[in-house]
Design a protein around this motif. Sequence first.
Motif, PDB file in Angstrom:
ATOM      1  N   GLY A 193      51.627 -31.586 -19.376  1.00 32.54           N
ATOM      2  CA  GLY A 193      51.425 -30.305 -20.047  1.00 32.54           C
ATOM      3  C   GLY A 193      50.132 -30.275 -20.829  1.00 32.54           C
ATOM      4  N   MET A 194      49.671 -29.073 -21.113  1.00 35.08           N
ATOM      5  CA  MET A 194      48.449 -28.905 -21.895  1.00 35.08           C
ATOM      6  C   MET A 194      48.734 -29.132 -23.366  1.00 35.08           C
ATOM      7  SD  MET A 194      46.565 -25.723 -19.968  1.00 35.08           S
ATOM      8  CE  MET A 194      44.932 -26.167 -20.560  1.00 35.08           C
ATOM      9  N   ILE A 195      47.711 -29.526 -24.087  1.00 37.44           N
ATOM     10  CA  ILE A 195      47.823 -29.761 -25.530  1.00 37.44           C
ATOM     11  C   ILE A 195      47.454 -28.460 -26.234  1.00 37.44           C
ATOM     12  CG2 ILE A 195      46.982 -31.103 -27.493  1.00 37.44           C
ATOM     13  CD1 ILE A 195      46.397 -33.378 -25.527  1.00 37.44           C
ATOM     14  N   SER A 196      48.418 -27.862 -26.922  1.00 37.20           N
ATOM     15  CA  SER A 196      48.186 -26.580 -27.571  1.00 37.20           C
ATOM     16  C   SER A 196      47.324 -26.753 -28.815  1.00 37.20           C
ATOM     17  CB  SER A 196      49.523 -25.935 -27.958  1.00 37.20           C
ATOM     18  OG  SER A 196      50.052 -26.560 -29.119  1.00 37.20           O
ATOM     19  N   ARG A 248      50.132 -16.341 -21.653  1.00 37.24           N
ATOM     20  CA  ARG A 248      51.153 -17.276 -22.117  1.00 37.24           C
ATOM     21  C   ARG A 248      51.483 -17.136 -23.603  1.00 37.24           C
ATOM     22  NH1 ARG A 248      51.572 -21.751 -18.537  1.00 37.24           N
ATOM     23  NH2 ARG A 248      53.122 -22.515 -20.018  1.00 37.24           N
ATOM     24  N   ASN A 249      50.705 -16.351 -24.356  1.00 33.36           N
ATOM     25  CA  ASN A 249      50.870 -16.323 -25.812  1.00 33.36           C
ATOM     26  C   ASN A 249      50.832 -17.727 -26.389  1.00 33.36           C
ATOM     27  OD1 ASN A 249      51.097 -13.479 -26.282  1.00 33.36           O
ATOM     28  ND2 ASN A 249      53.152 -13.556 -25.405  1.00 33.36           N
ATOM     29  N   GLU A 250      49.912 -18.516 -25.864  1.00 37.39           N
ATOM     30  CA  GLU A 250      49.749 -19.900 -26.311  1.00 37.39           C
ATOM     31  C   GLU A 250      48.280 -20.137 -26.653  1.00 37.39           C
ATOM     32  OE1 GLU A 250      50.268 -24.520 -24.739  1.00 37.39           O
ATOM     33  OE2 GLU A 250      51.056 -22.862 -23.534  1.00 37.39           O
ATOM     34  N   GLN A 251      48.029 -20.554 -27.863  1.00 34.22           N
ATOM     35  CA  GLN A 251      46.668 -20.791 -28.315  1.00 34.22           C
ATOM     36  C   GLN A 251      46.246 -22.237 -28.035  1.00 34.22           C
ATOM     37  OE1 GLN A 251      44.440 -18.436 -30.221  1.00 34.22           O
ATOM     38  NE2 GLN A 251      45.830 -17.151 -29.033  1.00 34.22           N
ATOM     39  N   THR A 290      40.626 -21.169 -32.026  1.00 35.09           N
ATOM     40  CA  THR A 290      41.581 -21.221 -30.923  1.00 35.09           C
ATOM     41  C   THR A 290      41.440 -19.970 -30.068  1.00 35.09           C
ATOM     42  OG1 THR A 290      43.378 -20.135 -32.149  1.00 35.09           O
ATOM     43  CG2 THR A 290      43.233 -22.555 -32.306  1.00 35.09           C
ATOM     44  N   ILE A 291      42.017 -20.058 -28.826  1.00 31.36           N
ATOM     45  CA  ILE A 291      41.966 -18.917 -27.910  1.00 31.36           C
ATOM     46  C   ILE A 291      43.191 -18.952 -27.010  1.00 31.36           C
ATOM     47  CG2 ILE A 291      40.674 -20.128 -26.087  1.00 31.36           C
ATOM     48  CD1 ILE A 291      39.099 -17.490 -25.664  1.00 31.36           C
ATOM     49  N   GLU A 292      43.599 -17.787 -26.504  1.00 25.94           N
ATOM     50  CA  GLU A 292      44.709 -17.682 -25.562  1.00 25.94           C
ATOM     51  C   GLU A 292      44.434 -18.498 -24.302  1.00 25.94           C
ATOM     52  OE1 GLU A 292      47.602 -16.830 -22.855  1.00 25.94           O
ATOM     53  OE2 GLU A 292      47.771 -16.436 -25.009  1.00 25.94           O
ATOM     54  N   ARG A 293      45.449 -19.242 -23.898  1.00 28.46           N
ATOM     55  CA  ARG A 293      45.342 -20.131 -22.737  1.00 28.46           C
ATOM     56  C   ARG A 293      44.916 -19.405 -21.453  1.00 28.46           C
ATOM     57  NH1 ARG A 293      50.232 -24.184 -20.855  1.00 28.46           N
ATOM     58  NH2 ARG A 293      49.585 -24.504 -18.693  1.00 28.46           N
ATOM     59  N   ALA A 294      45.286 -18.147 -21.299  1.00 27.84           N
ATOM     60  CA  ALA A 294      45.049 -17.412 -20.054  1.00 27.84           C
ATOM     61  C   ALA A 294      43.584 -17.252 -19.687  1.00 27.84           C
ATOM     62  CB  ALA A 294      45.708 -16.030 -20.129  1.00 27.84           C
ATOM     63  N   VAL A 295      42.675 -17.443 -20.657  1.00 24.95           N
ATOM     64  CA  VAL A 295      41.262 -17.163 -20.376  1.00 24.95           C
ATOM     65  C   VAL A 295      40.364 -18.389 -20.470  1.00 24.95           C
ATOM     66  CG1 VAL A 295      41.479 -14.751 -21.083  1.00 24.95           C
ATOM     67  CG2 VAL A 295      40.748 -16.460 -22.763  1.00 24.95           C
TER      68      VAL A 295
END
Length: 274
Positions: free
Chosen positions: A157-160, A92-95, A108-113
């Motif tokens: 939605g998730m909190i970035s 997602r390129n979302e941290q 922070t880390i990429e949401r995908a993992v």
Amino acid sequence: MEPQWLEALRASAQLAPARPRWPLLVGDAVIGSVEPDFLSQIRLQPMADGRERLSKTEHLGNPVWRLIGEPTAALGALALALHDAGLAHAWRNEQLAVADAQGQRIGTIERAVVRVLGITTAAVHLIGQAEDGRFWVQQRAWTKSNDPGMWDTLMGGMISGADTLASALARETWEEAGLRLEELRNIVRGGHVDIRRPCDDGHGAGYVIERIDWYHCTVPDGQMPVNQDGEVEQFVLMDESEMLETMHAGAFTSEAALIQAAFLDVGSGTSSRT
């Protein structure tokens, strides 16, 4: 008496891992968990001084996986390695924020993992009622990687990692429903729902730990939700009985059903409302 479907739904939201998991540490901070051999499938470049960036070791007498280096950079390298190995979810390129066991943010880390690494995440939902009492609900886009085509609250939605709870509520309400908070009435925090359960990420090696804070509002007559980010198929109005029937049929996401059941105080009265 709590309906059987709701009892089963609550139970499904509180499940132990399917298999044993080891703590995942960044330095000495526990930030998640993984199945014992899961991270053996990847390899990270060693540190400049030759030390392994990721290794099996012990912490307080127990086996763990330990990642070393500046947390966000080290977690980024780990996420890319998992992606390259086909072990990440949709990128997602979302941290998202990563915290230690005391809740202190360390990076922070990429949401995908986050789920394959058992990292705790945070989300926010908004229940919206029209002035006549009916509920605005959304059908998730069929292209969504999670729960495509299922029914959901007005917004969820998730909190970035760049958000606070308040800014996530405002941003997601606009992106998903095209509504500004100042256009809504009677916005109140309802409570929270906690989710702990295995998931399919990483070929079945994932584990979800999530706190969902939820709010309720009135959408004034004349205000219509209009999706802005392509993640919603449609918005419709459902009255309470129709929404309950749809929840009973399993057509709502489990998170949305739990939140709406809490708002409606369905069943025994054990509610997430605070």
